[in-house]
Each structure stands twice: as C-alpha cells, then as structure tokens.
Scaffold this motif. Structure first.
Motif, PDB file in Angstrom:
ATOM      1  N   PRO A 129       0.545  -1.579  -0.258  1.00  0.00           N
ATOM      2  CA  PRO A 129      -0.117  -0.363   0.370  1.00  0.00           C
ATOM      3  C   PRO A 129       0.611   1.243  -0.225  1.00  0.00           C
ATOM      4  O   PRO A 129       0.892   1.925  -0.904  1.00  0.00           O
ATOM      5  N   ASP A 130       2.183   1.666   0.627  1.00  0.00           N
ATOM      6  CA  ASP A 130       2.506   2.693   1.041  1.00  0.00           C
ATOM      7  C   ASP A 130       3.983   2.066   0.244  1.00  0.00           C
ATOM      8  O   ASP A 130       4.949   2.130   1.486  1.00  0.00           O
ATOM      9  N   PRO A 131       4.621   1.637  -0.680  1.00  0.00           N
ATOM     10  CA  PRO A 131       6.212   1.388  -0.543  1.00  0.00           C
ATOM     11  C   PRO A 131       7.787   2.944  -1.029  1.00  0.00           C
ATOM     12  O   PRO A 131       8.439   2.472  -0.474  1.00  0.00           O
ATOM     13  N   ARG A 132       6.979   3.853  -0.187  1.00  0.00           N
ATOM     14  CA  ARG A 132       8.170   4.610   0.348  1.00  0.00           C
ATOM     15  C   ARG A 132       8.851   4.843   1.106  1.00  0.00           C
ATOM     16  O   ARG A 132       9.529   4.467   1.232  1.00  0.00           O
ATOM     17  N   ASN A 133       8.686   3.690   1.844  1.00  0.00           N
ATOM     18  CA  ASN A 133       9.940   2.687   3.332  1.00  0.00           C
ATOM     19  C   ASN A 133       9.990   1.439   2.852  1.00  0.00           C
ATOM     20  O   ASN A 133      11.520   0.679   3.306  1.00  0.00           O
ATOM     21  N   TYR A 134      10.009   1.499   1.363  1.00  0.00           N
ATOM     22  CA  TYR A 134      11.088  -0.021   0.438  1.00  0.00           C
ATOM     23  C   TYR A 134      12.296   0.369  -0.546  1.00  0.00           C
ATOM     24  O   TYR A 134      11.429   1.663  -0.908  1.00  0.00           O
ATOM     25  N   GLY A 135      12.481  -0.409  -1.278  1.00  0.00           N
ATOM     26  CA  GLY A 135      13.306  -0.221  -2.879  1.00  0.00           C
ATOM     27  C   GLY A 135      11.769  -0.699  -3.476  1.00  0.00           C
ATOM     28  O   GLY A 135      11.213  -1.433  -3.389  1.00  0.00           O
ATOM     29  N   VAL A 136      12.218   0.438  -4.358  1.00  0.00           N
ATOM     30  CA  VAL A 136      10.937   0.405  -5.617  1.00  0.00           C
ATOM     31  C   VAL A 136      11.328  -0.159  -6.402  1.00  0.00           C
ATOM     32  O   VAL A 136      12.058   0.377  -7.257  1.00  0.00           O
ATOM     33  N   LEU A 137      10.859  -0.857  -7.469  1.00  0.00           N
ATOM     34  CA  LEU A 137      11.181  -1.993  -8.869  1.00  0.00           C
ATOM     35  C   LEU A 137      10.246  -0.677  -9.662  1.00  0.00           C
ATOM     36  O   LEU A 137       8.886  -0.781  -9.327  1.00  0.00           O
ATOM     37  N   GLN A 138      11.531  -0.953 -10.733  1.00  0.00           N
ATOM     38  CA  GLN A 138      10.446  -0.242 -12.339  1.00  0.00           C
ATOM     39  C   GLN A 138      10.484  -1.453 -13.372  1.00  0.00           C
ATOM     40  O   GLN A 138      11.664  -2.280 -13.075  1.00  0.00           O
ATOM     41  N   VAL A 139       9.704  -1.940 -13.395  1.00  0.00           N
ATOM     42  CA  VAL A 139       9.310  -3.700 -14.114  1.00  0.00           C
ATOM     43  C   VAL A 139       9.013  -3.194 -15.977  1.00  0.00           C
ATOM     44  O   VAL A 139       8.007  -2.402 -16.401  1.00  0.00           O
ATOM     45  N   ASN A 160      10.662  -4.216  -3.291  1.00  0.00           N
ATOM     46  CA  ASN A 160      11.843  -5.648  -3.279  1.00  0.00           C
ATOM     47  C   ASN A 160      11.592  -5.992  -2.116  1.00  0.00           C
ATOM     48  O   ASN A 160      11.493  -5.853  -0.434  1.00  0.00           O
ATOM     49  N   LEU A 161      11.744  -7.634  -1.906  1.00  0.00           N
ATOM     50  CA  LEU A 161      11.475  -8.204  -0.957  1.00  0.00           C
ATOM     51  C   LEU A 161      12.508  -8.971  -0.156  1.00  0.00           C
ATOM     52  O   LEU A 161      13.114  -9.537   0.508  1.00  0.00           O
ATOM     53  N   GLY A 162      13.887  -8.303  -0.994  1.00  0.00           N
ATOM     54  CA  GLY A 162      15.378  -8.400  -0.873  1.00  0.00           C
ATOM     55  C   GLY A 162      15.349  -9.883  -1.158  1.00  0.00           C
ATOM     56  O   GLY A 162      16.628 -10.806   0.452  1.00  0.00           O
ATOM     57  N   ILE A 163      14.726 -10.998  -1.555  1.00  0.00           N
ATOM     58  CA  ILE A 163      15.226 -12.390  -1.691  1.00  0.00           C
ATOM     59  C   ILE A 163      15.031 -12.082  -3.280  1.00  0.00           C
ATOM     60  O   ILE A 163      14.686 -12.078  -3.843  1.00  0.00           O
ATOM     61  N   TYR A 164      16.146 -12.895  -3.635  1.00  0.00           N
ATOM     62  CA  TYR A 164      16.938 -13.240  -4.927  1.00  0.00           C
ATOM     63  C   TYR A 164      17.066 -14.608  -5.451  1.00  0.00           C
ATOM     64  O   TYR A 164      17.942 -15.495  -5.103  1.00  0.00           O
ATOM     65  N   SER A 165      17.607 -14.543  -6.414  1.00  0.00           N
ATOM     66  CA  SER A 165      18.912 -16.208  -6.996  1.00  0.00           C
ATOM     67  C   SER A 165      19.412 -14.837  -8.443  1.00  0.00           C
ATOM     68  O   SER A 165      19.007 -13.913  -9.052  1.00  0.00           O
TER      69      SER A 165
END
Length: 400
Positions: A129-139, A160-165
C-alpha cells in the motif's frame, strides 16, 4: 542449487530481544526465524551457505553441519558492512546459480520455488500500500528496469522483498560496488550494475505472506501469520477439566491442568505447565519449560523458554524473553486511553507500531516485583528488576 542465507546482523531494532541472541534465532511461532527460512528453501536446494557474524557461534550450534539432511556451510562476516559484502563472502562456496535469502524474513515456500525456477538473475517483489519505505522496482515486460530506494514519489507500488536468485556473474558486479550514503555495500547497487550491463533480471511478483521481522512487535505479527497454517495436535497431558478450543498444539512433555481455557491458535511447548485456572487466547506461544499459573491471562503474546507468569497477572500483546519472572499481580496495559496506536522507543526515536494494542517487550532475565504495572509500549532491558508496586511509565535504562 545452493541458498546463501544472510544471518550476520545484530538486529539492534529488535533489542532487548537481541541482547543475548542473534536476530535470526529470535523465535516466532515457537521456532527461530532462521529455521522457518531454511524450511522454506529445503525443497529446492541441495546446500546452504549461512553468513554469520554477531553471535555467530550460537547460529552454528543451533543449526549444525546439516539441516533436514541438507549440508550447511558457514562463512563469517566479521564486520557487518552491507548485504553486497555479505553475499560476496559466499563466492568461494558457490559455482552455479544460487538463491539469496535473509535469515530474518518470513517467506513462503511458493516464493522460494518461484525464484528457483525463474532462471538467471531474479528479484522478488510484492505490491504494497505504501512503498515509500522500501526499495521500489521499475519493471518492463517482467524484467527489472530500475530500483529506487525509499522514494518520496514511488513510480510503482512494487517493493523489493530482499530475496534473490543470481548467476555467479553477480560477484563481478559486487566487486564494482562502492559504499552507500549509509556507509554500506548494498546488494541493490550490484543489481543496478547488472541492469546497466544489460544482464536480464527477472521480477518474480508475490501475492502471499511476507514479513521482515525488524521490530519487536513484528514477532507477534509473524507468529500470527505462521499459526494460521497450524493444525491442532495434542501430545502432552491435558486434564479433564481443561477446555481447548480451535487449533491448539500441546507438545509432548507439556501439561495443561484443570480449569484452563485455551482458545487457539496457540502452541504450548514441551516442558511447560499451564494452570490451574489460566486463560490463553489469541495467537499465543508458550515456550519450552514455562509456567503460566493460577488466575493468569495471556493474550496474543509470545513467551520465550523458561519464563514464568505463575499467578494473578495479565499479559497482553507482549513479548517476554527467556527466564523472565512476573511476580503476582504484575499486569500489562496494552491499550492507550486515547485509543491511538502505541509508540515504542527504538534507538532513541519514537516509532509508531501501527498497532492499537501493544503491551511490553522484556529482555531475558527480567524480574518484576509484586503488583508491578507496565504501560503500553514499554521495553524492559535484559536483567532488569522492578520493585513491588512499581508503575513503569517509560523505558528504564538502556532498553533501546
């Protein structure tokens, strides 16, 4: 495929719960956060590389050299200087595509599998709902175009959920990363380097539960999320005069005495005694070897191991560390009189929990005198003592 699990941080925002244990070993739903993370990954990996740091020996002692028959290796990040540095520590232990998971995040198996199956570099994202406290993705067309940290005007609602491959080429990108404005080497800077080098980074969107356990009240939310999946199971002793309603787990070696009412979801861990005449309700976990006794109500709370609330007390929406003892008449207030959300002092700053009801956080070995009253949002530091009849209005000493 291996999973690199980042478990080196101290978790200062979780104090006093992390005074005596590393953040990944803070229990939620009766089990350390780290084990929930490993459980989410075991179906799709053939090895773990756990990056440890603060109290790393405690992690090694708990997990050992294998977890559910999956081999575990360890690397030590002596100085916690960022996620890119932590991932880079694992370079000698991985030679093919690998996962990166945080050891302090509640994540579903379905998301871990989706990342494993995505191919190439991939990043997990979720609409918030409020992405301002996250890293925000442009896709664009399912691939990452850019990543903006905590923007005032987010271009999307994808966090960004901080989970990657990653493919091993990420280590070349990590080598180019400079310290950020907060003095750390950020894995997000390495990801941006991959994008600038025209390497494809797929975006895996997730709609299910996910929670970064960053603050003490997140222990309650994470426990509630995980107990939603629980099925009741009675392995311990339950007296005929006790009432268990809903999904309640009573582990082997636990005892529920006469007059007790437990309304699930709840977990009573091995070695614990509840009752007589106690009331347990909400998403509550009573840890191993605890005692909740006569005339005690525990609501929507988590008690770590060896903690005692033996008689005539109320504990609501609270987290009590290990070896805590609430003397008779100790009562927790969990609701402000003005009914506003409860604020908690974190690292010297007042932080809004967003919770209308929140009680107290106690570090390990806290002891209260009889008839102690604790106001909403109070943190008691490890080894703290209160005198009989004390009313605690603000954090005593160093509980930040």
């Amino acid at each position: 495929m291996k999973a690199v699990v980042l478990a080196a941080g101290q978790g200062t925002r979780l104090r006093p719960l992390t005074d005596t244990r590393p953040k990944p070993l803070v229990p939620v739903a009766g089990t350390p956060i780290l084990e929930h993370v490993l459980d989410a990954a075991t179906p799709v990996v053939d090895g773990f590389v756990i990056v440890v740091g603060y109290r790393g020996d405690a992690v090694k002692d708990r997990i050992g050299s294998s977890y559910r028959n999956v081999p575990v290796e360890y690397v030590t990040q002596d100085e916690q200087v960022g996620t890119a540095d932590a991932v880079g520590m694992a370079e000698e232990h991985v030679s093919e595509r690998f996962l990166v998971l945080n050891g302090d995040v509640i994540v579903r198996k379905s998301l871990v599998r989706a990342l494993a199956e995505a191919g190439g570099h991939a990043i997990a994202a979720k609409s918030v709902p409020d992405p301002r406290n996250y890293g925000v993705l442009q896709v664009s067309d399912g691939e990452l175009d850019g990543l903006i940290e905590k923007p005032d005007q987010p271009p999307t609602d994808l966090a960004n959920l901080g989970i990657y491959s990653f493919e091993p080429s990420v280590f070349d990108a990590i080598a180019t990363v400079d310290r950020s404005t907060r003095g750390e080497y950020e894995i997000t800077d390495a990801i941006e380097s991959l994008v600038e080098s025209r390497e494809r980074v797929r975006v895996v969107e997730h709609e299910g539960a996910w929670l970064d356990v960053g603050y003490p009240w997140d222990v309650l939310q994470a426990t509630s999320i995980l107990l939603e999946d629980q099925t009741g199971r009675i392995a311990g002793a339950v007296d005929d005069g006790a009432q268990l309603v809903g999904d309640v787990v009573v582990e082997s070696g636990a005892e529920i005495r006469s007059g007790v009412v437990i309304e699930g979801p709840a977990v009573i861990k091995s070695g614990s005694e509840v009752g007589p005449n106690s009331y347990i309700r909400g998403a509550t976990v009573i840890g191993e070897n605890c005692h909740v006794g006569h005339g005690v109500e525990v609501k929507n709370s988590v008690l770590f191991e060896d903690t005692n609330v033996p008689h005539l007390s109320y504990v609501g929406d609270s987290v009590l560390g290990s070896n805590v003892n609430f003397s008779a008449g100790t009562n927790v207030a969990n609701l402000r009189h003005d009914e506003e959300t409860v604020n908690v002092l974190v690292k010297g700053n007042s932080v809004d929990t967003g919770r209308r009801k929140f009680g107290v956080v106690c570090g390990d070995n806290v002891k209260t005198g009889i008839n102690t009253s604790l106001n909403p949002g109070i943190k008691l530091p490890s080894n703290h003592r209160t005198r009989p009849g004390t009313v605690v209005y603000e954090d005593p000493g160093d509980a930040q």
